[in-house]
Design a protein around this motif. Structure first.
Motif, PDB file in Angstrom:
ATOM      1  N   MET A 148      58.905  -1.054  46.027  1.00 41.17           N
ATOM      2  CA  MET A 148      58.564  -0.297  47.240  1.00 41.17           C
ATOM      3  C   MET A 148      57.264   0.479  47.021  1.00 41.17           C
ATOM      4  O   MET A 148      57.102   1.197  46.030  1.00 41.17           O
ATOM      5  CB  MET A 148      59.693   0.672  47.591  1.00 41.17           C
ATOM      6  N   ALA A 149      56.333   0.310  47.924  1.00 39.83           N
ATOM      7  CA  ALA A 149      55.031   0.969  47.787  1.00 39.83           C
ATOM      8  C   ALA A 149      55.170   2.474  47.990  1.00 39.83           C
ATOM      9  O   ALA A 149      55.983   2.945  48.780  1.00 39.83           O
ATOM     10  CB  ALA A 149      54.048   0.392  48.794  1.00 39.83           C
ATOM     11  N   THR A 150      54.374   3.213  47.250  1.00 41.92           N
ATOM     12  CA  THR A 150      54.375   4.667  47.344  1.00 41.92           C
ATOM     13  C   THR A 150      53.188   5.110  48.189  1.00 41.92           C
ATOM     14  O   THR A 150      52.080   4.587  48.037  1.00 41.92           O
ATOM     15  CB  THR A 150      54.270   5.293  45.940  1.00 41.92           C
ATOM     16  N   ASN A 151      53.423   6.059  49.081  1.00 44.83           N
ATOM     17  CA  ASN A 151      52.327   6.601  49.883  1.00 44.83           C
ATOM     18  C   ASN A 151      51.617   7.695  49.107  1.00 44.83           C
ATOM     19  O   ASN A 151      52.259   8.593  48.542  1.00 44.83           O
ATOM     20  CB  ASN A 151      52.855   7.162  51.203  1.00 44.83           C
ATOM     21  N   HIS A 152      50.304   7.620  49.091  1.00 44.44           N
ATOM     22  CA  HIS A 152      49.487   8.629  48.406  1.00 44.44           C
ATOM     23  C   HIS A 152      48.612   9.301  49.457  1.00 44.44           C
ATOM     24  O   HIS A 152      47.751   8.658  50.064  1.00 44.44           O
ATOM     25  CB  HIS A 152      48.628   7.971  47.328  1.00 44.44           C
ATOM     26  N   ASN A 153      48.842  10.579  49.660  1.00 45.71           N
ATOM     27  CA  ASN A 153      48.201  11.303  50.756  1.00 45.71           C
ATOM     28  C   ASN A 153      47.059  12.195  50.275  1.00 45.71           C
ATOM     29  O   ASN A 153      47.207  12.936  49.300  1.00 45.71           O
ATOM     30  CB  ASN A 153      49.244  12.165  51.482  1.00 45.71           C
ATOM     31  N   ILE A 154      45.943  12.099  50.973  1.00 48.20           N
ATOM     32  CA  ILE A 154      44.788  12.961  50.740  1.00 48.20           C
ATOM     33  C   ILE A 154      44.425  13.597  52.087  1.00 48.20           C
ATOM     34  O   ILE A 154      44.307  12.893  53.096  1.00 48.20           O
ATOM     35  CB  ILE A 154      43.575  12.175  50.198  1.00 48.20           C
ATOM     36  N   THR A 155      44.261  14.910  52.088  1.00 48.98           N
ATOM     37  CA  THR A 155      43.937  15.626  53.328  1.00 48.98           C
ATOM     38  C   THR A 155      42.465  16.002  53.351  1.00 48.98           C
ATOM     39  O   THR A 155      41.928  16.525  52.375  1.00 48.98           O
ATOM     40  CB  THR A 155      44.792  16.907  53.454  1.00 48.98           C
ATOM     41  N   ALA A 156      41.809  15.719  54.469  1.00 50.75           N
ATOM     42  CA  ALA A 156      40.385  16.011  54.620  1.00 50.75           C
ATOM     43  C   ALA A 156      40.129  16.641  55.978  1.00 50.75           C
ATOM     44  O   ALA A 156      40.973  16.621  56.871  1.00 50.75           O
ATOM     45  CB  ALA A 156      39.558  14.739  54.465  1.00 50.75           C
ATOM     46  N   THR A 157      38.914  17.195  56.100  1.00 52.31           N
ATOM     47  CA  THR A 157      38.480  17.810  57.353  1.00 52.31           C
ATOM     48  C   THR A 157      37.127  17.226  57.720  1.00 52.31           C
ATOM     49  O   THR A 157      36.263  17.049  56.852  1.00 52.31           O
ATOM     50  CB  THR A 157      38.354  19.337  57.201  1.00 52.31           C
ATOM     51  N   GLY A 158      36.936  16.922  58.986  1.00 55.23           N
ATOM     52  CA  GLY A 158      35.639  16.417  59.438  1.00 55.23           C
ATOM     53  C   GLY A 158      34.558  17.477  59.294  1.00 55.23           C
ATOM     54  O   GLY A 158      34.830  18.679  59.360  1.00 55.23           O
ATOM     55  N   ARG A 159      33.332  17.045  59.078  1.00 59.18           N
ATOM     56  CA  ARG A 159      32.213  17.988  58.954  1.00 59.18           C
ATOM     57  C   ARG A 159      31.003  17.429  59.691  1.00 59.18           C
ATOM     58  O   ARG A 159      30.816  16.214  59.783  1.00 59.18           O
ATOM     59  CB  ARG A 159      31.879  18.265  57.485  1.00 59.18           C
ATOM     60  N   LYS A 160      30.178  18.341  60.183  1.00 60.66           N
ATOM     61  CA  LYS A 160      28.972  17.959  60.912  1.00 60.66           C
ATOM     62  C   LYS A 160      27.703  18.279  60.134  1.00 60.66           C
ATOM     63  O   LYS A 160      26.674  17.612  60.310  1.00 60.66           O
ATOM     64  CB  LYS A 160      28.941  18.655  62.273  1.00 60.66           C
ATOM     65  N   ASP A 161      27.759  19.336  59.304  1.00 58.48           N
ATOM     66  CA  ASP A 161      26.586  19.700  58.513  1.00 58.48           C
ATOM     67  C   ASP A 161      26.392  18.690  57.393  1.00 58.48           C
ATOM     68  O   ASP A 161      27.312  18.424  56.612  1.00 58.48           O
ATOM     69  CB  ASP A 161      26.756  21.098  57.912  1.00 58.48           C
ATOM     70  N   GLU A 162      25.189  18.117  57.327  1.00 57.08           N
ATOM     71  CA  GLU A 162      24.886  17.150  56.282  1.00 57.08           C
ATOM     72  C   GLU A 162      23.619  17.558  55.554  1.00 57.08           C
ATOM     73  O   GLU A 162      22.952  18.517  55.930  1.00 57.08           O
ATOM     74  CB  GLU A 162      24.755  15.744  56.884  1.00 57.08           C
ATOM     75  N   GLY A 163      23.302  16.826  54.497  1.00 50.63           N
ATOM     76  CA  GLY A 163      22.121  17.144  53.713  1.00 50.63           C
ATOM     77  C   GLY A 163      22.498  17.822  52.403  1.00 50.63           C
ATOM     78  O   GLY A 163      23.638  18.266  52.199  1.00 50.63           O
ATOM     79  N   LYS A 164      21.513  17.917  51.502  1.00 49.58           N
ATOM     80  CA  LYS A 164      21.761  18.480  50.176  1.00 49.58           C
ATOM     81  C   LYS A 164      22.165  19.951  50.237  1.00 49.58           C
ATOM     82  O   LYS A 164      23.045  20.397  49.515  1.00 49.58           O
ATOM     83  CB  LYS A 164      20.519  18.316  49.305  1.00 49.58           C
ATOM     84  N   ASP A 199      46.357   7.213  51.996  1.00 52.15           N
ATOM     85  CA  ASP A 199      46.484   7.706  53.368  1.00 52.15           C
ATOM     86  C   ASP A 199      45.607   8.946  53.494  1.00 52.15           C
ATOM     87  O   ASP A 199      45.982  10.034  53.062  1.00 52.15           O
ATOM     88  CB  ASP A 199      47.943   8.060  53.686  1.00 52.15           C
ATOM     89  N   LEU A 200      44.414   8.749  54.051  1.00 56.88           N
ATOM     90  CA  LEU A 200      43.469   9.856  54.212  1.00 56.88           C
ATOM     91  C   LEU A 200      43.657  10.465  55.595  1.00 56.88           C
ATOM     92  O   LEU A 200      43.361   9.826  56.611  1.00 56.88           O
ATOM     93  CB  LEU A 200      42.032   9.357  54.036  1.00 56.88           C
ATOM     94  N   SER A 201      44.131  11.694  55.631  1.00 58.76           N
ATOM     95  CA  SER A 201      44.345  12.395  56.895  1.00 58.76           C
ATOM     96  C   SER A 201      43.121  13.247  57.203  1.00 58.76           C
ATOM     97  O   SER A 201      42.828  14.213  56.487  1.00 58.76           O
ATOM     98  CB  SER A 201      45.598  13.282  56.794  1.00 58.76           C
ATOM     99  N   VAL A 202      42.388  12.873  58.245  1.00 62.38           N
ATOM    100  CA  VAL A 202      41.189  13.614  58.657  1.00 62.38           C
ATOM    101  C   VAL A 202      41.502  14.320  59.970  1.00 62.38           C
ATOM    102  O   VAL A 202      41.670  13.681  61.004  1.00 62.38           O
ATOM    103  CB  VAL A 202      39.982  12.680  58.827  1.00 62.38           C
ATOM    104  N   ASP A 203      41.611  15.641  59.897  1.00 67.49           N
ATOM    105  CA  ASP A 203      41.954  16.447  61.087  1.00 67.49           C
ATOM    106  C   ASP A 203      43.234  15.934  61.746  1.00 67.49           C
ATOM    107  O   ASP A 203      43.342  15.838  62.974  1.00 67.49           O
ATOM    108  CB  ASP A 203      40.797  16.434  62.093  1.00 67.49           C
ATOM    109  N   GLY A 204      44.191  15.539  60.912  1.00 61.10           N
ATOM    110  CA  GLY A 204      45.490  15.099  61.420  1.00 61.10           C
ATOM    111  C   GLY A 204      45.603  13.624  61.719  1.00 61.10           C
ATOM    112  O   GLY A 204      46.709  13.124  61.943  1.00 61.10           O
TER     113      GLY A 204
END
Length: 225
Positions: free
Chosen positions: A1-17, A65-70
């Motif tokens: 049975m496969a295991t779910n691996h969850n990573i939580t992230a948030t969207g971002r608009k600011d880019e650049g170094k 499973d990457l959760s981006v803003d839900g």
């Protein structure tokens, strides 16, 4: 049975170094999500949670499973940049996967029952693992987190090749389609004495022979003072 691996992230608009440096100072890691015929998306992930996940083998080979803003997306880690000396992750690339499209991914090899094999029980035998991972092709639902290589029958002098791996259902090794020269050895069992001789031979060849210069008979002898 496969295991779910969850990573939580948030969207971002600011880019650049500059924006990336500010994120890292605040304990976040900048990342990009791309693929599956969708626009790339910039996200950020909490560093400590990410660091703990990165200590596991599945983080590098399993579908996450990457959760981006839900909203959950199925992704594979494609690239990770680390600080050269700090325990810090600097940037991540995640590839979206489509359940109906075959993907390629590197999967770890787990060698089992070596100690029970004839080679493993024989004194003076060295068993070397030539490869620790292999690139496979399959649908996302068939992607294994690792592939077991059973060495219980390994005998002295045996060489196990890629083509001898027992693959899970729906999984292939693309390299094998390119000819026998791509059927690489993954395990070799041989006498330690043979290995020592093979190691010593190149080293001996690298040592230049001593060059002896004979005195020139035609040269005049030095004058005595």
């Amino acid at each position: 049975m496969a295991t779910n691996h969850n990573i939580t992230a948030t969207g971002r608009k600011d880019e650049g170094k500059g924006a990336s440096r500010r994120l890292r100072r605040s304990g976040q890691v900048p990342a990009i999500v791309y693929g599956a015929h969708q626009e790339p998306q910039s996200v950020q992930v909490e560093h400590n949670h990410l660091w703990l996940a990165s200590q596991n083998e599945w983080f590098y080979s399993a579908i996450l499973d990457l959760s981006v803003d839900g909203k959950v997306q199925k992704v594979l880690l494609r690239d990770m940049q680390r600080h050269p000396f700090k325990q810090q992750i600097l940037h991540l690339d995640f590839l979206r996967v489509s359940e109906n499209e075959a993907l390629r991914a590197k999967v770890p090899l787990h060698f089992v029952n070596q100690e029970k094999s004839p080679a493993g029980k024989t004194a003076g035998i060295v068993v070397t693992h030539e490869l620790n991972e292999v690139e496979v092709s399959c649908l996302p639902k068939h992607l294994p987190e690792f592939i077991e290589v059973d060495l219980s029958a390994l005998a002295v002098g045996d060489i196990v090749h890629l083509s001898q791996i027992k693959l899970p259902e729906g999984v292939t090794i693309p390299a094998l389609a390119h000819g026998k020269e791509h059927d690489l050895a993954i395990v070799i069992a041989k006498h330690a004495r043979v290995e020592a001789e093979e190691t010593a031979a190149p080293e001996a060849a690298e040592v230049p022979a001593a060059k002896v210069t004979k005195p020139d008979a035609a040269a005049p002898a030095p004058k005595k003072k």
